[in-house]
Design a protein around this motif. Sequence first.
Motif, short mmCIF file in Angstrom:
data_model
loop_
_atom_site.label_atom_id
_atom_site.label_comp_id
_atom_site.label_asym_id
_atom_site.label_seq_id
_atom_site.Cartn_x
_atom_site.Cartn_y
_atom_site.Cartn_z
N LYS A 181 -1.96 -1.80 -7.77
CA LYS A 181 -0.59 -1.36 -7.50
C LYS A 181 0.37 -2.07 -8.45
CE LYS A 181 -1.39 1.54 -4.24
NZ LYS A 181 -1.22 2.95 -4.44
N LEU A 182 0.14 -3.36 -8.71
CA LEU A 182 0.99 -4.08 -9.66
C LEU A 182 0.89 -3.47 -11.05
CD1 LEU A 182 0.60 -7.89 -8.86
CD2 LEU A 182 2.64 -6.49 -8.63
N GLN A 183 -0.33 -3.14 -11.45
CA GLN A 183 -0.52 -2.55 -12.78
C GLN A 183 0.17 -1.19 -12.86
OE1 GLN A 183 -2.01 -4.05 -15.51
NE2 GLN A 183 -1.00 -2.35 -16.50
N ASP A 184 0.07 -0.40 -11.80
CA ASP A 184 0.75 0.90 -11.77
C ASP A 184 2.26 0.71 -11.89
OD1 ASP A 184 -1.67 2.20 -11.50
OD2 ASP A 184 -1.46 2.54 -9.34
N ALA A 185 2.79 -0.28 -11.17
CA ALA A 185 4.23 -0.53 -11.21
C ALA A 185 4.65 -0.97 -12.62
CB ALA A 185 4.61 -1.60 -10.19
N ASN A 198 3.17 -0.20 -15.43
CA ASN A 198 3.08 0.99 -16.29
C ASN A 198 4.29 1.89 -16.08
OD1 ASN A 198 0.66 0.11 -17.35
ND2 ASN A 198 -0.58 1.35 -15.96
N ASP A 199 4.72 2.05 -14.82
CA ASP A 199 5.89 2.87 -14.53
C ASP A 199 7.15 2.27 -15.16
OD1 ASP A 199 4.30 4.59 -13.10
OD2 ASP A 199 4.95 3.86 -11.12
N CYS A 200 7.26 0.96 -15.11
CA CYS A 200 8.43 0.29 -15.72
C CYS A 200 8.47 0.53 -17.22
CB CYS A 200 8.41 -1.20 -15.43
SG CYS A 200 8.83 -1.62 -13.73
N LYS A 201 7.31 0.48 -17.86
CA LYS A 201 7.25 0.72 -19.29
C LYS A 201 7.70 2.14 -19.64
CE LYS A 201 3.55 -2.59 -20.11
NZ LYS A 201 2.13 -2.76 -20.41
N LEU A 202 7.37 3.09 -18.78
CA LEU A 202 7.76 4.47 -19.01
C LEU A 202 9.27 4.66 -18.89
CD1 LEU A 202 4.96 6.41 -17.10
CD2 LEU A 202 5.27 6.25 -19.58
N LEU A 203 9.89 3.86 -18.04
CA LEU A 203 11.32 3.99 -17.80
C LEU A 203 12.16 3.42 -18.94
CD1 LEU A 203 11.50 3.09 -14.01
CD2 LEU A 203 11.75 5.35 -15.04
N LYS A 204 11.57 2.57 -19.75
CA LYS A 204 12.33 1.94 -20.86
C LYS A 204 12.54 2.90 -21.99
CE LYS A 204 11.16 -2.77 -19.91
NZ LYS A 204 10.61 -4.00 -20.41
N GLY A 210 -12.40 1.66 -9.56
CA GLY A 210 -10.96 1.45 -9.54
C GLY A 210 -10.17 2.39 -8.65
N ASN A 211 -10.84 3.18 -7.82
CA ASN A 211 -10.14 4.09 -6.92
C ASN A 211 -9.47 3.27 -5.82
OD1 ASN A 211 -9.86 5.76 -4.44
ND2 ASN A 211 -10.61 7.37 -5.80
N ASP A 212 -8.12 3.26 -5.81
CA ASP A 212 -7.40 2.41 -4.87
C ASP A 212 -7.57 2.85 -3.41
OD1 ASP A 212 -5.80 4.64 -5.43
OD2 ASP A 212 -3.94 3.54 -5.14
N LYS A 213 -7.71 4.14 -3.17
CA LYS A 213 -7.92 4.61 -1.79
C LYS A 213 -9.28 4.14 -1.26
CE LYS A 213 -4.85 8.54 -2.01
NZ LYS A 213 -4.66 9.96 -1.88
N ALA A 214 -10.29 4.21 -2.11
CA ALA A 214 -11.62 3.73 -1.71
C ALA A 214 -11.60 2.23 -1.47
CB ALA A 214 -12.66 4.08 -2.79
N GLN A 215 -10.89 1.50 -2.33
CA GLN A 215 -10.78 0.05 -2.15
C GLN A 215 -10.07 -0.28 -0.85
OE1 GLN A 215 -8.77 -0.77 -5.81
NE2 GLN A 215 -10.66 -1.18 -6.92
N SER A 216 -9.01 0.45 -0.54
CA SER A 216 -8.27 0.22 0.69
C SER A 216 -9.14 0.54 1.91
CB SER A 216 -7.02 1.09 0.69
OG SER A 216 -6.26 0.86 1.85
N ASN A 217 -9.89 1.64 1.84
CA ASN A 217 -10.79 1.99 2.94
C ASN A 217 -11.85 0.93 3.15
OD1 ASN A 217 -9.49 4.39 3.54
ND2 ASN A 217 -10.85 5.63 2.29
N LEU A 218 -12.43 0.44 2.05
CA LEU A 218 -13.46 -0.59 2.17
C LEU A 218 -12.88 -1.89 2.72
CD1 LEU A 218 -15.68 -0.06 -0.97
CD2 LEU A 218 -16.38 0.06 1.42
N GLU A 219 -11.66 -2.19 2.32
CA GLU A 219 -11.02 -3.40 2.85
C GLU A 219 -10.96 -3.33 4.38
OE1 GLU A 219 -7.95 -5.46 4.82
OE2 GLU A 219 -7.50 -3.44 4.15
#
Length: 57
Positions: free
Chosen positions: A45-49, A51-57, A9-18
């Motif tokens: 990134k959608l999941q992170d967003a 999660n961030d929205c939930k924290l703001l509530k 699930g490392n997004d940087k590794a996924q982006s590099n592999l892409e």
Amino acid sequence: MVEKAAKQGNDKAQSNLERMYYLGIGVSQDHPKAKAYLNQVYLNKLQDACNDCKLLK
């Protein structure tokens, strides 16, 4: 090593592999595989967003 991080699930590794699979850098060019990694980055990134929205509530 990068693929292992991407599968964990490392997004940087996924982006590099892409990019690697899209351009054929260090691996055989494979656009379907590149698209799969790009989709995974997008979903993370959608999941992170969400999660961030939930924290703001």
